[in-house]
Motif scaffolding. Structure first.
Motif, PDB file in Angstrom:
ATOM      1  N   GLN A   1      10.294  -0.939  15.326  1.00  0.00           N
ATOM      2  CA  GLN A   1      10.418  -1.900  14.247  1.00  0.00           C
ATOM      3  C   GLN A   1      11.420  -2.980  14.637  1.00  0.00           C
ATOM      4  O   GLN A   1      12.265  -2.782  15.519  1.00  0.00           O
ATOM      5  CB  GLN A   1      10.889  -1.211  12.964  1.00  0.00           C
ATOM      6  CG  GLN A   1      12.255  -0.551  13.085  1.00  0.00           C
ATOM      7  CD  GLN A   1      12.679   0.160  11.821  1.00  0.00           C
ATOM      8  OE1 GLN A   1      12.336  -0.255  10.725  1.00  0.00           O
ATOM      9  NE2 GLN A   1      13.447   1.239  11.975  1.00  0.00           N
TER      10      GLN A   1
ATOM     11  N   GLN B   1       1.676   6.594  15.961  1.00  0.00           N
ATOM     12  CA  GLN B   1       2.667   5.628  16.460  1.00  0.00           C
ATOM     13  C   GLN B   1       3.326   6.127  17.741  1.00  0.00           C
ATOM     14  O   GLN B   1       3.558   5.359  18.677  1.00  0.00           O
ATOM     15  CB  GLN B   1       3.715   5.364  15.382  1.00  0.00           C
ATOM     16  CG  GLN B   1       3.172   4.584  14.186  1.00  0.00           C
ATOM     17  CD  GLN B   1       4.139   4.553  13.022  1.00  0.00           C
ATOM     18  OE1 GLN B   1       4.823   5.543  12.751  1.00  0.00           O
ATOM     19  NE2 GLN B   1       4.200   3.429  12.325  1.00  0.00           N
TER      20      GLN B   1
ATOM     21  N   HIS C   1       5.384  -1.756  14.775  1.00  0.00           N
ATOM     22  CA  HIS C   1       5.150  -0.508  14.047  1.00  0.00           C
ATOM     23  C   HIS C   1       4.000   0.297  14.649  1.00  0.00           C
ATOM     24  O   HIS C   1       3.990   1.534  14.545  1.00  0.00           O
ATOM     25  CB  HIS C   1       4.865  -0.806  12.565  1.00  0.00           C
ATOM     26  CG  HIS C   1       6.094  -0.862  11.714  1.00  0.00           C
ATOM     27  ND1 HIS C   1       6.988  -1.914  11.756  1.00  0.00           N
ATOM     28  CD2 HIS C   1       6.599   0.017  10.800  1.00  0.00           C
ATOM     29  CE1 HIS C   1       7.975  -1.692  10.902  1.00  0.00           C
ATOM     30  NE2 HIS C   1       7.767  -0.523  10.313  1.00  0.00           N
TER      31      HIS C   1
ATOM     32  N   ASP D   1       7.252  -7.575  13.832  1.00  0.00           N
ATOM     33  CA  ASP D   1       7.620  -6.294  13.224  1.00  0.00           C
ATOM     34  C   ASP D   1       6.374  -5.462  12.937  1.00  0.00           C
ATOM     35  O   ASP D   1       6.336  -4.257  13.203  1.00  0.00           O
ATOM     36  CB  ASP D   1       8.402  -6.541  11.938  1.00  0.00           C
ATOM     37  CG  ASP D   1       8.793  -5.252  11.241  1.00  0.00           C
ATOM     38  OD1 ASP D   1       9.421  -4.393  11.895  1.00  0.00           O
ATOM     39  OD2 ASP D   1       8.463  -5.090  10.054  1.00  0.00           O
TER      40      ASP D   1
ATOM     41  N   LEU E   1      11.299   3.842  15.294  1.00  0.00           N
ATOM     42  CA  LEU E   1      11.194   4.310  13.914  1.00  0.00           C
ATOM     43  C   LEU E   1      11.679   5.752  13.826  1.00  0.00           C
ATOM     44  O   LEU E   1      11.268   6.606  14.615  1.00  0.00           O
ATOM     45  CB  LEU E   1       9.743   4.243  13.434  1.00  0.00           C
ATOM     46  CG  LEU E   1       9.172   2.852  13.151  1.00  0.00           C
ATOM     47  CD1 LEU E   1       7.664   2.941  12.949  1.00  0.00           C
ATOM     48  CD2 LEU E   1       9.840   2.239  11.931  1.00  0.00           C
TER      49      LEU E   1
END
Length: 585
Positions: free
Chosen positions: A458, A566, A453, A449, A559
């Motif tokens: 996730q 990200q 990220h 996890d 996400l």
């Protein structure tokens, strides 16, 4: 040179007639030993192909004099007095196994995996081999070996011959494409297969070029996809030196989304094996010993990393979308967390145990899959290296190093070699990764996890909607209107009162008849369960206490609030913009 001759008299019997001829030096002091392989590369379990052999005869090829021989093991024969002779061996082989590792004969085709059917003369296995096939005049031959004459195949040694499956048929289709300046051949056996060749060739070319770019070269001069498209449901693929056999069905659904994605996935996976296991080979398999187990600790590299890349590269090459990739990744997660075996066996030990029971269900919760956990461990490693170097380095660099140092040189690698290269590419010691997730049994959820990220994703845990699984910790199947327990999660409420093979007949006095979920969802604190156990009626009380492990389903999702860093990581990892929602298939 060792000469092989394959023919058939009546294809309806499924028997092939096989001849082997070898010149034995006059100075040979030991009996000539003939060995039939007991296993095949790509499936690491003993398969005892000798059970398919019928009527072995040995003679002098020049005089036709019968020579005495003796069978000394299940798949080994010895011929005394063979020195100075041209020895001919004749036998029949039963070709009636239609899967990617089998052989098949009928009136429509000959499909042969030589590793199943051909003996080798010990001491002569490194000599050139020639295989002559007697085929009907209108049959076409598909194989990765070169043909010196029509239906005559040449191999540098037995290892190359054994690793070269062939299909001969009057109806086999053929197309080809070019990637990296090299020819790739796609063969299709199966009259029901309605193939969209332009689409298929474009997709195959895309993922082939992506793999060639990753490694910076190809171990072989050409490649052959040998496809058996079957009229019934089937899925299997096996890698070879410069080819793969893929058996898939039902053929008439080939271009439908569900089956076509399977074709793409297995084809990309098997092509990756051309580097990862065929060229980059474990030290324990340099060379192959076909007579016994070849134990090795690194199948999580050979199969786990290949499973990861098989789906991942389809997305990187834009054959599949990120959404489609995450769907496949979530399938791997489901399979990994389907039982508690990961709590009891490491990936290295699971690699060894492939020879024990790696391809069978086995006893409950004993083992872990080198394919599924191996793929998740590869994903974790890839994202970790990318995070450490801002995506300037990745698992790609590890695979290139393995190819340069071992694939190109013919040297075998060890698990220590792999760990060293991983640390060198990562630029830091990675011993914790290996101690926990490769040689140990630490859970993957939290580190995976955290790594996801960094690329805008996730790991999400959902409660299991099934009452029997999520609340009580047991799985059932309905057979002939009987609801039978097939699996129980350790330490769950069910583990205290139920056992595998119990037939559940009633809940709180109500008959179980396709209504198990509703009967277990009334909100009661405990349930009286009536089961037949070994034909005896037993009443047990099942408390409603949610089982934390079996009650969870994991998925990878984007996400909703991913930041720019990200999103950039997502693009560098998958090669797609984070917001992309395109569905190409």
């Amino acid at each position: 040179m060792t000469y092989y001759h394959v023919s058939f008299e009546n294809p309806l019997t499924f028997y092939l007639q096989i001849q082997l001829m070898v010149e034995v030096p006059a100075e040979a002091s030991e009996p000539l030993a003939l060995q039939l392989p007991a296993w095949r590369p790509g499936r690491y379990e003993l398969q005892n192909f000798a059970q398919k052999i019928q009527r072995v005869e040995v003679s002098d090829a020049e005089t036709d004099e019968s020579l005495p021989y003796r069978k000394v093991t299940k798949d080994r024969w010895e011929i005394p007095g063979a020195a100075g002779r041209s020895v001919r061996v004749r036998y029949n082989f039963y070709a009636h196994q239609m899967d990617a590792g089998g052989s098949w004969l009928d009136e429509t085709q000959l499909y042969l995996n030589p590793v199943q059917a051909l003996m080798y003369a010990e001491g002569h296995q490194y000599e050139p081999c020639q295989l002559s096939l007697v085929l009907p005049p209108d049959w076409r031959l598909a194989c990765g070996l070169s043909q010196s004459q029509p239906n005559v195949l040449e191999a540098n040694n037995f290892d190359q011959l054994a690793d070269a499956p062939l299909i001969a048929s009057p109806t086999i289709q053929h197309e080809q494409y070019e990637a990296g300046g090299l020819p790739f051949h796609v063969w299709a056996q199966g009259e029901e297969a309605l193939i969209n060749w332009p689409r298929l060739l474009a997709d195959f070319k895309a993922f082939s070029e992506e793999q060639l770019t990753l490694f910076g070269g190809f171990p072989v001069a050409d490649y052959h996809f040998l496809n058996q498209f079957l009229p019934y449901k089937h899925y299997h693929g096996v890698e070879h030196h410069n080819s793969t056999v893929i058996t898939l069905g039902p053929a008439e659904l080939l271009m439908h989304e569900a089956l076509y994605k399977e074709l793409l996935g297995v084809s990309c996976h098997e092509l990756f094996h051309t580097w990862n296991i065929k060229a980059i080979r474990p030290a324990e398999m340099q060379p192959y010993d076909y007579a016994r187990e070849n134990y090795f600790r690194t199948c999580y590299i050979a199969e786990g990393i290949t499973t990861y890349y098989g789906d991942y590269l389809l997305t990187r090459s834009h054959v599949r979308t990120p959404a489609q990739y995450l769907e496949e990744l979530n399938g791997v997660l489901r399979k990994h967390y389907d039982d508690a075996g990961g709590q009891n066996l490491s990936l290295t030990d699971a690699s060894m145990d492939l020879w024990l029971d790696g391809y069978k269900p086995g006893v409950p919760d004993r083992k872990v899959s080198v394919y599924h956990k191996g793929a998740l461990a590869a994903l974790l490693l890839d994202l970790t290296i990318r995070q450490l170097h801002g995506h300037a380095r990745s698992l790609d660099d590890v695979m290139r190093r393995l190819y340069d140092d071992f694939g190109k040189t013919g040297l075998g690698y060890t698990d220590e070699d792999y760990a060293r290269i991983v640390s060198e590419v990562a630029g830091r010691k990675m011993q914790v990764y290996f101690d926990k997730f490769i040689n140990g049994i630490a859970p993957l959820q939290e580190p995976l996890d955290k790594a996801l990220h960094t690329v805008g994703c996730q790991l999400v845990a959902y409660e299991n909607a099934s009452a029997s699984e999520g609340t009580f910790g047991f799985r059932t199947v309905v057979k002939n209107e009987r609801t039978e327990v097939t699996y129980i999660w350790p330490s769950s409420p069910a583990a205290a009162v139920l056992t595998v093979d119990d037939e559940i007949v009633a809940i709180n006095g109500r008959r179980v008849d396709m209504n198990l979920h509703s009967l277990l969802s009334t909100g009661a604190s405990r349930y009286e369960v009536a089961v037949f156990r070994q034909n005896r009626l037993v009443l047990v009380e099942l408390p409603a206490q949610p089982s934390a492990a079996f009650g969870v389903r994991y998925t990878v999702e984007k996400l909703a609030d991913a930041d720019e860093a990200q999103k950039a990581g997502f693009q560098k990892w998958l090669g797609w913009e984070f917001e992309s929602q395109i569905q190409t298939n």
